[in-house]
Enzyme design. Structure first.
Site, PDB file in Angstrom:
ATOM      1  N   MET A   1      16.546  -1.654  -6.562  1.00 20.17           N
ATOM      2  CA  MET A   1      16.043  -0.799  -5.495  1.00 20.17           C
ATOM      3  C   MET A   1      15.121   0.322  -5.968  1.00 20.17           C
ATOM      4  O   MET A   1      14.883   1.287  -5.243  1.00 20.17           O
ATOM      5  CB  MET A   1      17.228  -0.209  -4.693  1.00 20.17           C
ATOM      6  CG  MET A   1      18.158  -1.263  -4.108  1.00 20.17           C
ATOM      7  SD  MET A   1      17.305  -2.567  -3.205  1.00 20.17           S
ATOM      8  CE  MET A   1      16.917  -1.683  -1.701  1.00 20.17           C
TER       9      MET A   1
ATOM     10  N   ASN B   1      10.292 -10.492  -7.785  1.00 22.23           N
ATOM     11  CA  ASN B   1      11.227  -9.770  -6.914  1.00 22.23           C
ATOM     12  C   ASN B   1      11.524 -10.623  -5.694  1.00 22.23           C
ATOM     13  O   ASN B   1      10.667 -11.385  -5.240  1.00 22.23           O
ATOM     14  CB  ASN B   1      10.573  -8.453  -6.467  1.00 22.23           C
ATOM     15  CG  ASN B   1      11.465  -7.643  -5.538  1.00 22.23           C
ATOM     16  OD1 ASN B   1      12.656  -7.476  -5.796  1.00 22.23           O
ATOM     17  ND2 ASN B   1      10.895  -7.127  -4.459  1.00 22.23           N
TER      18      ASN B   1
ATOM     19  N   HIS C   1      12.458 -10.233  -1.718  1.00 33.48           N
ATOM     20  CA  HIS C   1      12.392  -9.205  -0.667  1.00 33.48           C
ATOM     21  C   HIS C   1      12.781  -9.829   0.677  1.00 33.48           C
ATOM     22  O   HIS C   1      12.300 -10.917   1.018  1.00 33.48           O
ATOM     23  CB  HIS C   1      10.967  -8.627  -0.593  1.00 33.48           C
ATOM     24  CG  HIS C   1      10.831  -7.588   0.469  1.00 33.48           C
ATOM     25  ND1 HIS C   1      11.276  -6.289   0.294  1.00 33.48           N
ATOM     26  CD2 HIS C   1      10.352  -7.662   1.731  1.00 33.48           C
ATOM     27  CE1 HIS C   1      11.056  -5.610   1.409  1.00 33.48           C
ATOM     28  NE2 HIS C   1      10.500  -6.417   2.296  1.00 33.48           N
TER      29      HIS C   1
HETATM   30  C1  GRF Z   1      18.601  -8.644  -1.021  1.00 36.78           C
HETATM   31  O1  GRF Z   1      18.615  -8.695   0.377  1.00 36.78           O
HETATM   32  C2  GRF Z   1      17.205  -8.557  -1.562  1.00 36.78           C
HETATM   33  O2  GRF Z   1      16.271  -9.192  -0.746  1.00 36.78           O
HETATM   34  C3  GRF Z   1      16.958  -7.084  -1.570  1.00 36.78           C
HETATM   35  O3  GRF Z   1      18.183  -6.522  -1.950  1.00 36.78           O
HETATM   36  C4  GRF Z   1      19.258  -7.380  -1.548  1.00 36.78           C
HETATM   37  C5  GRF Z   1      20.107  -7.630  -2.770  1.00 36.78           C
HETATM   38  O4  GRF Z   1      21.291  -8.287  -2.497  1.00 36.78           O
HETATM   39  N1  GRF Z   1      15.846  -6.777  -2.437  1.00 36.78           N
HETATM   40  P1  GRF Z   1      22.243  -8.791  -3.664  1.00 36.78           P
HETATM   41  O5  GRF Z   1      22.627  -7.586  -4.517  1.00 36.78           O
HETATM   42  O6  GRF Z   1      21.522  -9.835  -4.463  1.00 36.78           O
HETATM   43  O7  GRF Z   1      23.436  -9.349  -2.962  1.00 36.78           O
END
Ligand code: GRF
Length: 191
Positions: A92, A109, A111
């Site tokens: 993030m 990445n 998204h």
């Molecule tokens: C996902 O929805 C991804 O698209 C976003 O952050 C979330 C991460 O989820 N960038 P996780 O930690 O892989 O469960």
């Protein structure tokens, strides 16, 4: 064999999907290291439970990016661990500078929207609020912008009339878990 460096901040379900694809034999890769800017994140626990080197890295005093020192630290560690590519699996924070140039076109990445629509945080909520009938997820190269790098692949997810933010995000995540390992195979694993 392809060596992955992984960065994440959350529960790690996309990282788990990568491990599952490796276990099934669909993704011929190993995970060299996992880093997180969140000390008690699920992603670090998943890695440690599996004996994969995993470290919390202090993000520094910026709100939305990693400090240059932390970027340098992760970059050097990933280099010496032999990582070929870096996968942001729910990371993030924004990366800049040397980290990006060292892994140029080797950082991807995932998204949760059909970019270029709905960059930034909680993109599924943005899609719901904009009354979209279709949203989805995108895998893209990372550049110094926020969710702006070259798009590699997308998957669509319909927005249903009774969707809540949670139900929509859950269905987007199902597609993320399929798409992210597929893109790694397609773009980075030699046939
Ligand atoms: C996902 O929805 C991804 O698209 C976003 O952050 C979330 C991460 O989820 N960038 P996780 O930690 O892989 O469960």
């Amino acid at each position: 064999m392809l060596k992955l460096g992984i960065l994440g901040s959350g529960k790690g379900s996309n990282f788990q999907a990568i491990l599952d694809a490796i276990d099934r034999g669909d993704l011929k890769a190993t995970v060299a290291m996992v880093f997180s800017d969140v000390e008690n994140s699920g992603i670090l626990k998943i890695a440690r439970d599996r004996g994969i080197p995993a470290e919390y890295v202090k993000p520094g005093s910026f709100r939305f990016r990693m400090s240059p020192e932390s970027e340098k630290y992760m970059g050097e560690k990933l280099k010496s661990a032999g990582a070929d590519i870096v996968v942001l699996a729910g990371f993030m924070r924004i990366l800049k500078g040397d980290f990006l140039s060292f892994f140029s076109r080797r950082i991807i990445n995932i998204h949760p929207s059909l970019l270029p629509k709905f960059c930034g945080l909680e993109a599924w909520k943005q899609a719901l609020e904009a009354k979209e009938s279709v949203t989805g997820c995108t895998v893209h190269f990372v550049d110094a912008g926020v969710d702006t790098g070259e798009i590699l692949a997308q998957a669509e997810v319909p927005v249903l009339p009774d969707d809540t933010a949670e139900s929509l995000h859950a269905r987007i995540q199902e597609q993320e878990h399929r798409l992210l390992p597929e893109v790694i195979v397609k773009y980075f694993v030699a046939p």
